[in-house]
Design a protein around this motif. Structure first.
Motif, PDB file in Angstrom:
ATOM      1  N   UNK A 129      -7.136 -26.895 -51.718  1.00 45.38           N
ATOM      2  CA  UNK A 129      -7.950 -27.210 -52.902  1.00 45.38           C
ATOM      3  C   UNK A 129      -9.396 -26.803 -52.670  1.00 45.38           C
TER       4      UNK A 129
ATOM      5  N   UNK B 255       2.395 -30.723 -59.218  1.00 45.63           N
ATOM      6  CA  UNK B 255       2.825 -31.296 -57.947  1.00 45.63           C
ATOM      7  C   UNK B 255       3.231 -32.744 -58.053  1.00 45.63           C
TER       8      UNK B 255
ATOM      9  N   UNK C 108      -5.222 -37.288 -52.216  1.00 42.43           N
ATOM     10  CA  UNK C 108      -5.536 -35.901 -51.889  1.00 42.43           C
ATOM     11  C   UNK C 108      -4.665 -34.914 -52.663  1.00 42.43           C
ATOM     12  N   UNK C 109      -3.916 -35.381 -53.640  1.00 39.83           N
ATOM     13  CA  UNK C 109      -3.242 -34.412 -54.512  1.00 39.83           C
ATOM     14  C   UNK C 109      -4.310 -33.603 -55.243  1.00 39.83           C
ATOM     15  N   UNK C 110      -4.088 -32.292 -55.384  1.00 44.87           N
ATOM     16  CA  UNK C 110      -5.126 -31.482 -56.036  1.00 44.87           C
ATOM     17  C   UNK C 110      -5.547 -32.050 -57.385  1.00 44.87           C
TER      18      UNK C 110
ATOM     19  N   UNK D 162      -5.299 -30.414 -48.981  1.00 40.18           N
ATOM     20  CA  UNK D 162      -6.729 -30.657 -49.189  1.00 40.18           C
ATOM     21  C   UNK D 162      -7.526 -29.381 -48.916  1.00 40.18           C
TER      22      UNK D 162
ATOM     23  N   UNK E 105      -1.459 -41.142 -50.318  1.00 42.45           N
ATOM     24  CA  UNK E 105      -1.631 -39.696 -50.193  1.00 42.45           C
ATOM     25  C   UNK E 105      -1.863 -39.042 -51.547  1.00 42.45           C
TER      26      UNK E 105
ATOM     27  N   UNK F 100       5.442 -25.736 -57.992  1.00 42.50           N
ATOM     28  CA  UNK F 100       5.744 -26.436 -56.742  1.00 42.50           C
ATOM     29  C   UNK F 100       6.999 -27.294 -56.857  1.00 42.50           C
TER      30      UNK F 100
ATOM     31  N   UNK G 247      -7.817 -35.075 -56.793  1.00 46.62           N
ATOM     32  CA  UNK G 247      -9.089 -34.692 -56.177  1.00 46.62           C
ATOM     33  C   UNK G 247     -10.001 -34.015 -57.185  1.00 46.62           C
TER      34      UNK G 247
END
Lengths: 224, 316
Positions: free
Chosen positions: A19, B313, B173-175, A16, B170, A123, B178
């Motif tokens: 980002x 991701x 809040x992964x880019x 977070x 969760x 990633x 978000x």
């Protein structure tokens, strides 16, 4: 020692923060007013210190706590305030007119650089569950965006901030990938940085007594 | 029984949309240290407008008369297909996915634009031209937002998206998610004429975009147009909270009315949170100059693009 995986609470917070830092870097790239430019950098550093604190808490490392506090004090508060004072009060510069491409062009290049960072450091190639894997390409993107800010901006202080954004990216990558990094190395880098900033600020403020604007193109004419 | 819940869902949108707008207007007045109108003021406005007769230009064609009904029907259609109070698809949800919903919203906007140009009033033309220009900028950004949605759920169905986020919190809040949420929120502000774009409710002709298009309407036609625009705001905010940010608290079965009824106050609470953010933005930012709007929408586009880029991701 539990690893900092993406799905843990700490890993989530670090992602977070990464980002938010990326967004702050884009805000820097897109802002024309110096006070906002510096404020976004300050915000980015505060978020970075938060990420460092999260990792320090995760590994229970006192050294990282110290680094987080130093980041907050120096990069989050000290550098933004001093550069703001320098730019607004002493040089009376409000708008950065020395930009070599349009702001939207630089934002688009920034988006491409981010894509490039994700292409190079996918990633999905990182060991699953070992690190907060999306923070790594994000930190690489920050390094590239800082470089872009240095290329696009011509004013020396603005370039300095670009360099500091790059430094934030390096720091984020370091604490994400190798939080157990010897303290002395990180602190050494940190002190280097502070010394460099102090020198830069002294130098720029000295030189602007004779030059109205410290742009890199004018400084280049000083060569013998 | 799902049919009854289906009706309930559309009713919730129709009935509570004015309350949502009224509550936001009241909260904004309170932030500005004013008493402000009652939260029920939009209902009173609607009642007043519905009682009054409509003055229609003798140059107006059937397009002008028909548009309010088309618009209202479009928003009613969208209210049937997106998750508002249930997290399981209702009988009519097969009609469209998010992309289809966006098409229907655009159809409504198209009808308003035609109606705005129909009477050849300069204000209507001006509003139509501005709204079309902004719409052409919003469209690509909105499609990118749907891509970021698709990254998580491998689908552009709002229900599957809701399930994907609830299954692994969760993921919020992964880019990719978000950034997609942020971009969608910015687009909600643009699409509904909130503050960085337009002063809501103000009919200042120099700046009017949404208001300009419906400038010629009066009486019950105007009531339908206003009601429709409130429903659009309510719908988009509901999609934002239910699909992107807070996917919990929805009725998971749609087998009885009770579950649906319980989900209503929960929905209003979640919309309260969303409305609070809108109030903060409305009261702390100034309206952008017209040509700066492109930069705001461009920023939303950039954020959504970054969301798509960072979506690698998802394999974690």
């Amino acid at each position: 020692m539990e690893s900092l995986s993406t799905s843990s609470v700490s890993g989530t917070l670090v992602t977070l923060s990464a980002v938010l830092m990326l967004l702050a870097a884009f805000a820097c790239l897109g802002s024309k007013l110096f006070n906002r430019y510096v404020a976004y950098y300050g915000f980015q550093s505060v978020v970075l210190s938060f990420a460092a604190a999260v990792i320090a808490e995760h590994y229970g490392s006192g050294e990282l706590w110290a680094l987080a506090a130093l980041t907050l004090l120096i990069k989050g508060i000290g550098i933004p305030l001093s550069t703001r004072h320098l730019l607004l009060q002493r040089l009376d510069l409000r708008r950065d007119v020395a930009v070599s491409t349009g702001l939207s062009t630089s934002l688009i290049i920034g988006a491409l650089l981010t894509a490039f960072a994700f292409l190079v450091i996918g990633p999905q190639d990182l060991p699953a569950g070992a690190v907060a894997s999306s923070a790594v390409p994000l930190s690489t993107a920050l390094v590239l965006l800082g470089g872009l800010a240095m290329v696009v901006r011509r004013h020396t202080v603005a370039q300095l901030i670009g360099w500091l954004i790059t430094e934030n990216g390096v720091f984020l990558g370091a604490i994400t990938l190798a939080a157990t990094f010897p303290f002395i190395v990180e602190a050494g880098i940190f002190l280097d940085l502070v010394a460099a900033v102090l020198m830069m600020v002294a130098y720029v403020s000295g030189i602007t007594r004779s030059l109205a604007e410290a742009t890199a193109s004018e400084l280049r004419e000083l060569r013998g | 029984m799902p049919d009854a819940v289906q009706v309930l869902q559309s009713l919730v949108v129709v009935v509570f949309a004015p309350l949502y707008v009224g509550a936001i207007a009241r909260a904004e007045s309170m932030v500005a240290s004013k008493r402000g109108p009652s939260v029920f003021q939009p209902y009173r406005d609607l009642a007043k407008l519905l009682r009054k007769g409509a003055a229609i230009s003798d140059q107006a064609s059937w397009i002008f008369r028909g548009a309010p009904f088309v618009v209202f029907a479009c928003y009613l259609t969208v209210s049937a297909i997106v998750p508002i109070i249930t997290s399981v698809p209702l009988p009519l949800a097969f009609l469209a996915d998010l992309l289809g919903g966006a098409f229907v919203l655009t159809l409504a906007s198209f009808a308003i634009t035609l109606a705005g140009m129909d009477t050849a009033s300069p204000y209507g033309d001006l509003g139509a031209s501005r709204a079309t220009w902004i719409g052409s900028l919003v469209e690509p950004a909105l499609i990118l937002v749907f891509f970021t949605v698709g990254v998580l759920s491998a689908s552009d169905n709002p229900y599957l998206m809701n399930h994907a986020v609830r299954a692994s919190p969760y993921a919020i809040v992964l880019p990719a998610h978000l950034l997609g949420s942020l971009a969608f929120f910015m687009l909600i502000l643009v699409e509904n004429g909130r503050i960085p774009i337009e002063s809501p409710g103000g009919s200042n002709e120099i700046a009017s975009i949404e208001e300009g298009r419906v400038h010629e309407y009066s009486g019950r036609y105007y009531a339908l147009m206003r009601w429709g625009s409130w429903m659009k705001f309510f719908l988009m905010s509901s999609i934002f909270v239910n699909v992107f940010i807070i996917p919990w608290g929805l009725d998971g079965s749609a087998h009885n009315m009770l579950g649906g009824l319980i989900a209503v106050p929960v929905l209003l609470g979640k919309l309260g949170i969303c409305g609070l953010v809108v109030v903060v933005i409305d009261t702390s930012f100034a309206k952008l100059r017209f040509f700066r709007i492109a930069e705001f929408v461009g920023a939303a586009f950039l954020v959504a693009l970054l969301g798509v880029v960072t979506s690698y991701v998802v394999s974690v």
